[in-house]
Design a protein around this motif. Structure first.
Motif, mmCIF file in Angstrom:
data_model
loop_
_atom_site.group_PDB
_atom_site.id
_atom_site.type_symbol
_atom_site.label_atom_id
_atom_site.label_comp_id
_atom_site.label_asym_id
_atom_site.label_seq_id
_atom_site.Cartn_x
_atom_site.Cartn_y
_atom_site.Cartn_z
ATOM 1 N N VAL A 128 34.775 22.511 -12.662
ATOM 2 C CA VAL A 128 36.151 22.238 -12.257
ATOM 3 C C VAL A 128 36.804 21.207 -13.167
ATOM 4 O O VAL A 128 38.016 21.211 -13.366
ATOM 5 C CB VAL A 128 36.179 21.785 -10.777
ATOM 6 C CG1 VAL A 128 35.518 20.435 -10.590
ATOM 7 C CG2 VAL A 128 37.605 21.794 -10.248
ATOM 8 N N ARG A 129 35.986 20.330 -13.779
ATOM 9 C CA ARG A 129 36.541 19.317 -14.678
ATOM 10 C C ARG A 129 37.119 19.929 -15.944
ATOM 11 O O ARG A 129 37.961 19.322 -16.609
ATOM 12 C CB ARG A 129 35.461 18.319 -15.076
ATOM 13 C CG ARG A 129 34.832 17.566 -13.914
ATOM 14 C CD ARG A 129 33.790 16.592 -14.414
ATOM 15 N NE ARG A 129 33.087 15.937 -13.317
ATOM 16 C CZ ARG A 129 32.237 14.938 -13.483
ATOM 17 N NH1 ARG A 129 31.988 14.482 -14.702
ATOM 18 N NH2 ARG A 129 31.631 14.405 -12.439
ATOM 19 N N ALA A 130 36.646 21.130 -16.290
ATOM 20 C CA ALA A 130 37.085 21.764 -17.531
ATOM 21 C C ALA A 130 38.429 22.468 -17.384
ATOM 22 O O ALA A 130 39.026 22.880 -18.383
ATOM 23 C CB ALA A 130 36.035 22.771 -18.006
ATOM 24 N N LEU A 131 38.929 22.615 -16.145
ATOM 25 C CA LEU A 131 40.168 23.341 -15.936
ATOM 26 C C LEU A 131 41.363 22.549 -16.451
ATOM 27 O O LEU A 131 41.383 21.315 -16.395
ATOM 28 C CB LEU A 131 40.366 23.642 -14.451
ATOM 29 C CG LEU A 131 39.354 24.573 -13.787
ATOM 30 C CD1 LEU A 131 39.693 24.742 -12.318
ATOM 31 C CD2 LEU A 131 39.310 25.918 -14.491
ATOM 32 N N ASP A 132 42.358 23.276 -16.916
ATOM 33 C CA ASP A 132 43.600 22.636 -17.325
ATOM 34 C C ASP A 132 44.215 21.916 -16.123
ATOM 35 O O ASP A 132 44.204 22.445 -14.999
ATOM 36 C CB ASP A 132 44.572 23.696 -17.857
ATOM 37 C CG ASP A 132 45.795 23.077 -18.506
ATOM 38 O OD1 ASP A 132 45.760 22.866 -19.727
ATOM 39 O OD2 ASP A 132 46.757 22.783 -17.776
ATOM 40 N N ALA A 133 44.738 20.739 -16.358
ATOM 41 C CA ALA A 133 45.255 19.913 -15.263
ATOM 42 C C ALA A 133 46.336 20.631 -14.465
ATOM 43 O O ALA A 133 46.500 20.389 -13.259
ATOM 44 C CB ALA A 133 45.789 18.601 -15.822
ATOM 45 N N ALA A 134 47.067 21.548 -15.090
ATOM 46 C CA ALA A 134 48.155 22.237 -14.398
ATOM 47 C C ALA A 134 47.646 23.089 -13.235
ATOM 48 O O ALA A 134 48.375 23.310 -12.262
ATOM 49 C CB ALA A 134 48.920 23.116 -15.390
ATOM 50 N N PHE A 135 46.411 23.542 -13.335
ATOM 51 C CA PHE A 135 45.869 24.386 -12.271
ATOM 52 C C PHE A 135 45.580 23.591 -11.001
ATOM 53 O O PHE A 135 45.548 24.155 -9.909
ATOM 54 C CB PHE A 135 44.583 25.090 -12.739
ATOM 55 C CG PHE A 135 44.844 26.270 -13.617
ATOM 56 C CD1 PHE A 135 45.080 27.520 -13.071
ATOM 57 C CD2 PHE A 135 44.885 26.133 -14.994
ATOM 58 C CE1 PHE A 135 45.342 28.611 -13.882
ATOM 59 C CE2 PHE A 135 45.138 27.211 -15.809
ATOM 60 C CZ PHE A 135 45.372 28.456 -15.253
#
Length: 458
Positions: free
Chosen positions: A304-311
């Motif tokens: 989950v840390r790798a997801l783009d912040a916008a998500f």
């Protein structure tokens, strides 16, 4: 008063039949069959009407299935309810359907209906009967589309099969299932049904299982979109993703699942990465989903840390829910799923639950299947199980569960009366656990706990 005549149904009579159906509904005698089913049977099956002064005052509609006739609709205007009309109409329908070789002509009537209109015309009232119905999850027009998308209708019992994990199930039931399955109840409390949810947790913890269970619980089609299959060398990954979701939008209901979503939703950078276009497209798709009723997008990630912040901002996903390792109750249920029923009474499940703490469902399945395979191999090589002192299961084995696995054979059910041996024992499963590598390391579990604190949105 003008004479009533009974004749076959004509297409021009359809409006009158619709009126009679609505009259029956408004009078409290709610028709068993829907208006769509009644009108379809008028045109395709068998129907007769009673007419007075060019007005249709009664109608009887029937269909046949497997040597049994069913009255789909029987309606008589209040001002025309006489014995002659009722009896003549039913007789006419029976004569019309008689050439089909039917054994019985049956009718289902809702509570409160005037059954005397039927019992006085040869119908017998059968007690202890209940009418039940179930809505089809996919309409005929959607079947081909669902097939093209690789979607499917899942068995309805998957939710119950997710044993244990009470906290996670309660979250999903309250946050996802109830508002979508009972929109009127949600409206009463001002709850907006969810449109998109993110599941995160270590690999192998059952995120896909939970997504399927939600679809099963809602009785909606399940469509999985695979990031690794996007891009055919002709169109871009973003275009492919857009095309898939345009097809999905034609379905009335559906749970759309994207596993390992970090492959197409990783943090964007400057200069742009090759997947940045598909990340932008996915953000648009999530926004579109928020305007759709009857659809739920479920994304899952191990990172989950790798997801783009916008998500992870508010307004994208309604909830960001953690799915962790199985609890004790869930581990026991998993063991019982894979231990053969024939040996289950002799297995110490409480011990296996303790020994498998920290393992994923997939880890436990591996250990159970390995124990079974090893037992079969011993049977093929020499017949029967092995003694407690054999090398396969050392009396003082080390590793996960060494203490429990080192019990004497007589304690775990391996040796029974007369010297015969059971095929599998607790010690067999404990031995398999000792050679099973845990998918989730202590470091990953610690990171998961941190992610719950920092990113979970319940």
């Amino acid at each position: 008063m003008a004479r009533i005549t009974i004749r076959d149904f004509h297409d021009d009579d359809l409006d009158a039949v619709v009126r009679l159906w609505w009259e029956a509904r408004s009078s409290g005698e709610r028709p068993v069959y829907s208006l769509a089913e009644v009108t379809a049977s008028c045109r395709q099956d068998h129907a007769v009407v009673a007419v007075r002064d060019d007005e249709v005052v009664a109608a009887a509609v029937g269909r046949a299935a497997h040597a049994q006739g069913w009255i789909v609709f029987f309606g008589v205007a209040e001002h025309a309810r006489t014995g002659d009309v009722t009896g003549g109409l039913l007789d006419a329908l029976e004569r019309k359907m008689a050439p089909l070789g039917l054994g019985t002509l049956s009718v289902l009537m809702p509570e409160g209906s005037r059954v005397d209109l039927l019992t006085s015309n040869g119908f017998q009232l059968e007690h202890k009967l209940r009418y039940l119905e179930r809505q089809m999850p996919v309409q005929r027009r959607e079947l081909e589309l669902l097939k093209d998308l690789g979607g499917r209708i899942l068995p309805r019992h998957l939710w119950e099969q997710v044993a244990g994990m009470r906290h996670e199930k309660q979250l999903l039931e309250e946050r996802l299932v109830a508002p979508l399955a009972q929109p009127d109840l949600a409206d009463r409390y001002g709850v907006v049904p969810p449109h998109a949810v993110m599941l995160f947790g270590p690999p192998g913890t059952g995120k896909t299982t939970f997504a399927k269970a939600v679809a099963s619980r809602l009785d909606w089609p399940f469509i999985e979109v695979f990031p690794s299959r996007l891009g055919d060398g002709v169109s871009s990954m973003a275009a492919q993703l857009r095309s898939v979701f345009e097809q999905i939008s034609e379905l009335e209901h559906g749970v759309v699942f994207i596993d390992e979503v970090e492959e197409i939703a990783s943090q964007r950078s400057d200069p742009p990465t090759p997947t940045q276009g598909v990340t932008n497209e996915l953000l648009k798709i999530v926004a579109d989903f928020r305007d759709r009723e009857g659809m739920l997008l479920v994304c899952a990630t191990n990172f989950v840390r790798a997801l783009d912040a916008a998500f992870l901002r508010h307004g994208r996903f309604d909830y960001v829910l953690p799915i962790g390792l199985p609890d004790a109750e869930a581990r026991e249920a998993i063991w019982r799923r894979y231990v053969p029923e024939s040996v289950a009474p002799s297995i110490d499940f409480a011990q296996l639950v303790v020994l498998s703490e920290g393992l994923t469902p997939a880890d436990i399945e591996y250990a159970a299947r390995r124990a079974s395979q090893d037992a079969l191999a011993r049977e093929l090589r020499g017949g029967g199980g092995v003694d407690a002192g054999d090398g396969g299961i050392a009396a003082g084995g080390a590793g996960a569960g060494g203490a429990g696995a080192g019990r004497a054979a007589g304690d775990d059910g391996r040796v029974s009366g007369g010297g015969s041996r059971t095929a599998l024992s607790t010690a067999d499963y404990a031995a398999a656990l000792r050679v099973t590598r845990a998918t989730v390391s202590a470091e990953q579990q610690a990171a998961f706990s941190e992610d719950i604190e920092a990113l979970a949105r319940l």
